[in-house]
Design an enzyme around this catalytic site. Structure first.
Site, PDB file in Angstrom:
ATOM      1  CB  ILE A 245      -0.717  -0.057   1.243  1.00 40.54           C
ATOM      2  CG1 ILE A 245      -1.682  -1.440   1.208  1.00 40.54           C
ATOM      3  CG2 ILE A 245      -1.478   0.968   1.404  1.00 40.54           C
ATOM      4  CD1 ILE A 245      -2.485  -1.695   0.604  1.00 40.54           C
ATOM      5  CD  GLU A 246       4.738   1.100  -2.693  1.00 38.74           C
ATOM      6  OE1 GLU A 246       5.088   2.257  -3.789  1.00 38.74           O
ATOM      7  OE2 GLU A 246       5.048   0.614  -3.237  1.00 38.74           O
TER       8      GLU A 246
END
Length: 329
Positions: free
Chosen positions: A149-150
């Protein structure tokens, strides 16, 4: 220790030890696959014998009422259904390689809007990728889910982890992985990691100058300081991989470690860590071009005797402490 306590300790060790070995690692390589046609096929990737885990990158649209979709960058899509990956995934699994679906990535449209949304996404993931029912990749039973998750919101990823954990406890066990940035705490995944539910933590020690290898000065100081911080944080429930770029151009902001430097300056330091899992590489395309995994794979492994000893000592120590509190002298 009295006889009753000894018998209970032996029973618990015999019950738990095989599972713990399965969930741990004696040192292997995890690789992200799916972001370039130069990756080659999944079959050819797994036939190298270089990898312990292959992460399919990415399911990059989901949550918040969005229709889930994925980006496998030329391997398959609207023009060529991704169900064609089913026999390749099964080929990898038959070789003992774990195949996980990676969520997120650096580009996409994803977020979770509420705890209920997290539950809905968990149910979707289980039904379509983890249950063996027919889904976007065919009738596959993937080995787990990876959180890379970025972007988007940093909310409710811990809820997603808990909901997936509930599903694996109720049905069959599958693995949970996360891929945080090396600076701490990770903005998106900190709360999720603190649940302790991730089997693998694939820390990205690249594109992050404060905690990566200094190639110009051949200096591993910041990298190893960060490794110590992560492995201490994750102990004792998670197996930690050092995430690295497989070639200099795989990480525009740095972090590449030449194979000889990794072998001589880094691996001797990190391999004795009790929850060392191995090396994660970004990504298969760059590994093909730079032949990185071939150069390091034999050095990533650690002595199986040392590994089994560390795992068994940790298990016995934890159980013994628990029994001492249950059956005080």
């Amino acid at each position: 220790m009295d006889t009753k306590r000894q018998a209970l300790l032996l029973l618990l060790v015999l019950t738990i030890f095989p599972f713990t070995i399965k969930a741990s690692s004696s040192g292997g390589i995890a690789i992200y696959w799916g972001q370039n046609l130069g990756d080659g096929t999944l079959t050819s990737t797994c036939d190298t014998g270089n990898y312990e885990i292959v992460l399919l990158a990415f399911l990059n649209v989901f949550g918040g009422g969005r229709v889930p979709s994925w980006n496998f960058a030329g391997h398959c899509g609207d023009w060529s259904p991704c169900t064609k990956l089913e026999p390749e995934i099964k080929h990898c699994q038959q070789k003992g390689i774990k195949v996980l679906l990676s969520l997120g990535g650096a580009s996409g449209s994803y977020s979770l809007s509420s705890p209920d949304d997290a539950k809905n996404v968990a149910d979707y993931l289980y039904t379509n990728f983890l249950s063996g029912q027919f889904g976007p990749l065919g009738s596959v039973t993937l080995d787990g889910i990876d959180f890379d998750i970025e972007g988007g919101s940093n909310l409710y990823w811990d809820d997603l982890a808990r909901n997936l954990d509930n599903l694996r406890q109720q049905n069959r066990y599958f693995y949970l992985a996360s891929a945080p940035q090396c600076f701490m705490p990770d903005y998106y995944l900190d709360k999720a990691i603190k649940t302790g539910l991730f089997d693998y933590v694939l820390v990205q020690f690249y594109n992050n100058p404060p905690c990566q290898y200094d190639l110009i000065n051949s200096d591993a100081t910041l990298l190893l300081q960060s490794w110590n911080a992560w492995t201490s944080l994750a102990l004792p429930n998670n197996t930690v991989f050092m995430g690295l770029p497989a070639a200099p151009n795989a990480a525009p902001s740095g972090g590449y470690i030449p194979p000889n430097d990794l072998i001589s300056k880094v691996l001797p330091f990190i391999k004795p860590t009790s929850n060392y899992g191995g090396i994660m590489l970004w990504d298969r395309f760059h590994d093909v071009g730079n032949d990185y995994s071939n150069q390091i794979k034999e050095y990533v492994k650690r002595s199986i005797l040392r590994f089994v000893t560390q795992v068994s000592e940790a298990i016995v120590g934890s159980i013994s402490a628990a029994l001492n509190s249950m059956f005080p002298n």
